[in-house]
Design a protein around this motif. Structure first.
Motif, PDB file in Angstrom:
ATOM      1  N   THR A 157      -0.035   4.598   0.234  1.00 48.30           N
ATOM      2  CA  THR A 157      -0.835   5.681   0.542  1.00 48.30           C
ATOM      3  C   THR A 157       0.260   6.138   0.874  1.00 48.30           C
ATOM      4  O   THR A 157      -0.010   7.653   1.169  1.00 48.30           O
ATOM      5  N   ASN A 214       2.703   7.913  -0.681  1.00 45.18           N
ATOM      6  CA  ASN A 214       2.096   9.464  -1.583  1.00 45.18           C
ATOM      7  C   ASN A 214       1.631  10.560  -0.846  1.00 45.18           C
ATOM      8  O   ASN A 214       2.045  11.693  -1.224  1.00 45.18           O
ATOM      9  N   ASP A 264       1.462  -0.823  -0.389  1.00 48.49           N
ATOM     10  CA  ASP A 264      -0.145   0.665  -0.139  1.00 48.49           C
ATOM     11  C   ASP A 264       1.182   1.212   0.045  1.00 48.49           C
ATOM     12  O   ASP A 264       1.698   0.791   1.265  1.00 48.49           O
TER      13      ASP A 264
END
Length: 314
Positions: A193, A196, A191
């Motif tokens: 996330t 980012n 992941d």
């Protein structure tokens, strides 16, 4: 598998320009010529500034650091690209890939902060000319330069740690000519996330803050120039910051196109094009932009060439 073991086992294949197999040799020659010109141009600027004590002023000290930066971040990518084009050996370990990405980000952060500091220097020189010597003393200038390098090299550390701890899938083909953030994240099975989010935080902390400092500096500069009554005076004053403004526009134009966009909009061809502009065009043009109409630098460079020729003849 732990991240430590993965760094030794995962091998990425850098695609470079594999879609142009017939142009591998011409591309190698073109990039080699460009790289040598970047090294020569920026080394010439740096040497002239170091040699001539008359150029040991804040503007030229910042310019010498910019030349070091142009050589540095270009050298994080182009030598490896030249090697891959010449040998067709295009593999990189996870550790090597993350290391290249880290130093590229460090040098990019250094440049964006340095350009903001240079904008402030031009603001003081134009809007606070009577206090310039006091506000931009050698001690202050040195403190600014050291702070720029320290902050810029510390800023991407947490981001690099997050990327190095990601897991990667069986697909290890990086569709780029170096290990950049977006193509590397595309290959992760984890992941992303948090990574980012870290990208946008890094962009906000470094990009937006320095952009605002640069923008505000130039707003005051423009207002000051517009208040000058004679056209000749306005032209002469603007010429003192025209070179820096040109470099700022080139830098922000390419970096915003590369990084300040959602990862869903990632396009390999788009990124390769703007990466080439950033890595090649900016360091190639910076020495020309700053020295083309700079008489003090030209005089200093001529003296340096004369001394080198005299030493060679002797």
């Amino acid at each position: 598998m732990t991240a430590g073991n993965e760094s030794h086992t995962i091998q990425f294949t850098i695609q470079c320009f594999s879609d142009l197999p017939h142009l591998q040799v011409p591309l190698f020659i073109i990039f080699l010529i460009i790289y040598l010109n970047i090294i020569f141009g920026n080394t010439a600027v740096l040497s002239a500034i170091v040699y001539d004590s008359h150029l040991h002023t804040p503007m030229y000290i910042f310019l010498s650091n910019l030349s070091v930066l142009d050589i540095s971040y270009t050298s994080t990518t182009l030598p490896k690209l030249l090697y891959m084009l010449s040998t067709q050996h295009k593999t990189m370990s996870l550790m090597a890939c993350v290391t290249q990405m880290h130093f590229f980000l460090c040098f990019a952060c250094t440049e964006i902060i340095l350009l903001a500091v240079m904008a402030y220097d031009r603001y003081v020189a134009i809007c606070l000319a009577l206090h310039y010597t006091q506000l931009m003393s050698p001690r202050t200038c040195l403190s600014m330069v050291i702070s720029v390098w320290i902050v810029a090299f510390l800023e991407p550390v947490s981001f690099t740690v997050l990327v190095s701890n990601l897991s990667f899938c069986s697909n290890n083909q990086i569709d780029h000519f170096y290990c950049d953030v977006s193509p590397l994240l595309k290959l992760s099975c984890s992941d992303t996330t948090n990574v980012n989010m870290a990208t946008y935080i890094l962009g906000a902390l470094v990009g937006m803050s320095t952009f605002m400092l640069t923008l505000v500096s130039y707003v005051f500069i423009v207002v000051n120039i517009m208040n000058i009554h004679s056209a000749g005076g306005r032209s002469k004053t603007f010429s003192t910051c025209a070179s820096h403004l040109t470099c700022v526009l080139l830098f922000y134009g390419t970096t915003l196109s590369l990084y300040m966009r959602p990862t869903s909009m990632y396009s390999p061809k788009h990124d390769k094009f703007f990466s080439l502009l950033y890595i090649i065009l900016i360091p190639l043009l910076n020495p020309v932009i700053y020295t083309l109409k700079n008489r003090p630098f030209k005089d200093s460079f001529k003296k340096l060439i004369h001394i080198l020729c005299s030493l060679k003849c002797n």
